[in-house]
Design an enzyme around this catalytic site. Structure first.
Site, PDB file in Angstrom:
ATOM      1  N   CYS A  74       0.816  -1.213   0.000  1.00 43.07           N
ATOM      2  CA  CYS A  74       0.000   0.000   0.000  1.00 43.07           C
ATOM      3  C   CYS A  74       0.848   1.260   0.000  1.00 43.07           C
ATOM      4  O   CYS A  74       0.399   2.303  -0.463  1.00 43.07           O
ATOM      5  CB  CYS A  74      -0.936   0.020   1.195  1.00 43.07           C
ATOM      6  SG  CYS A  74      -2.224  -1.225   1.079  1.00 43.07           S
ATOM      7  N   ARG A 110     -23.360  19.058  10.770  1.00 41.18           N
ATOM      8  CA  ARG A 110     -22.274  19.046   9.801  1.00 41.18           C
ATOM      9  C   ARG A 110     -21.751  17.640   9.537  1.00 41.18           C
ATOM     10  O   ARG A 110     -21.852  16.772  10.380  1.00 41.18           O
ATOM     11  CB  ARG A 110     -21.099  19.886  10.325  1.00 41.18           C
ATOM     12  CG  ARG A 110     -21.406  21.345  10.471  1.00 41.18           C
ATOM     13  CD  ARG A 110     -20.234  22.107  11.071  1.00 41.18           C
ATOM     14  NE  ARG A 110     -20.526  23.525  11.061  1.00 41.18           N
ATOM     15  CZ  ARG A 110     -20.347  24.315   9.999  1.00 41.18           C
ATOM     16  NH1 ARG A 110     -19.838  23.836   8.891  1.00 41.18           N
ATOM     17  NH2 ARG A 110     -20.665  25.593  10.065  1.00 41.18           N
TER      18      ARG A 110
END
Lengths: 264, 264
Positions: B98, B253
């Protein structure tokens, strides 16, 4: 780019997330572990990790340490050959032993070769009391310190503090354990010339779990403080190792879980 | 007993800390891993952990699962023999791959045998949009849900939610990963009769790191939401796997990091 939503609508804007980086530690050509970490102070991390695992006692045990950052690899060789089987055995004992009775627990600590810290009053280096005010100061500093945390909301911090509460060495990482490993690694790589008169202590942002206590005890740190809570196994270990755990340090408050006499 | 300190003095009082319990998983008589966990829903934890590691696809792969709680051991045997070497190889590839370029990244995912989720619009089961309101509802519930967290301040929660935001399965654990493993394990052990019409999603208390994304993708969950932040590797993985990451869900939010089209 992310979409930020609030009560009134959406807006596309750039955003910054904490970098998560896989570093695979190779020990004497054997793959030991992969640490998912923040890619800063990687040498500190590797040295602290090896120390926390009981694979090295000091920097003298290291023959070589190389970081291949692009490949995500740390290559370590030790001066003395170590038996991976021994190491795995020690892990196994501690992992399965702690859940059982006192006898197995002591055997587990013996296997890890971690000695209890000297008691206050024994005249050892951990004998003097730490002022409560120092912990409050360190907790305040910790909150203002971590710019990375404020930006990304995903980073832990560990700070070694002087007996005044002043920061001596601080490290950030997405992993609680890594942040502590980095602090310990830094101390091994560059011992502090002057840590002040009184006992130093470790201030951390995350939960105090058993592995954090083991790392601190190996590093000879007698006090761990955090805004968060300790776990039951951490408290058990701290009692056996004479280490003071201070949790929920918030405002003027704190809870002292173990070794109350270390906090003056 | 702890010493609780505030601005005016100290008081000794009883306290409750989160229990940290070591559970060693033995697979076909080989020690696989020790999970430091909250000792509840241990069968869910073991099943979810094996699934998240790619060792089982479903409950049918398990021949036997026994928990010896006092000894801190889980004994697992599989119907098909698996090669531990294969498993270690898969881990190694993902861990080191990765950090490198896109090609290695895809190879790593191939090695883990995790397929990207179907795109919205492909007509697959993940095709329909999830209402933003459902995520806000789930976040509010999460805050009021966890009594254990309020008492001890040290526990993570993962909840599988219906498309309305209503909780379907919720689990607590001192470890972020364990909480997710327990939810996935529960789903494998007792599939939900009715999950409602729309897409379900995973709501978690902790940071969204790469391993949480991998676990969710393996379980076929297309949306992960959290009050906290995702990491960079989590965002990268979510892009490749067509999984929506929603962070910083607070008040009205939220930030949508990936697969914006999944959130309606």
């Amino acid at each position: 780019m992310i979409e930020a939503c609030d009560g009134s609508g959406r807006v596309r804007r750039p955003d910054q997330v904490a970098v998560e980086y896989p570093l695979t530690v190779h020990l004497n050509d054997t793959e030991l572990a992969t640490l998912l970490c923040t890619p800063e102070h990687l040498e500190d991390l590797v040295v602290g990790f090896l120390h926390g695992e009981g694979l090295i006692v000091g920097l003298d045990d290291l023959a070589e340490l190389g970081i291949a950052a692009a490949a995500g690899a740390a290559m370590v060789s030790l001066r003395r050959p170590i038996s991976l089987a021994d190491r795995l055995y020690a892990r196994r004992v501690v992992a399965t032993g702690c859940g059982q009775g006192g006898g197995d627990f002591y055997k587990a600590l013996d296997a890890l070769q971690i000695k209890p810290l000297s008691q206050p009053g024994d005249g050892g280096r951990h004998g003097r009391g730490l002022a409560k005010e120092a912990i409050l100061t360190a907790a305040r500093d910790l909150q203002t310190r971590s710019g990375l945390f404020r930006e990304t909301g995903g980073v832990h911090t560990a700070v070694l503090c002087a007996s005044t509460g002043a920061p001596l060495v601080g490290r950030d990482d997405i992993g609680r354990h890594n942040a502590v490993d980095k602090v310990v690694g830094s101390l091994l790589r560059e011992p502090l010339a002057e840590a002040g008169d009184g006992p130093s202590f470790l201030m951390v942002t995350g939960r105090i779990s058993s592995d954090i206590v083991l790392k601190a005890a190996r590093a000879g740190l007698a006090v761990i403080a955090s805004r968060s809570a300790p776990t039951s196994l951490a408290v058990d270990l701290a009692v056996r190792l004479n280490l003071a755990l201070v949790g929920f340090v918030r405002g003027r408050r704190m809870n002292i879980y173990t070794s109350v006499e270390r906090i003056g």
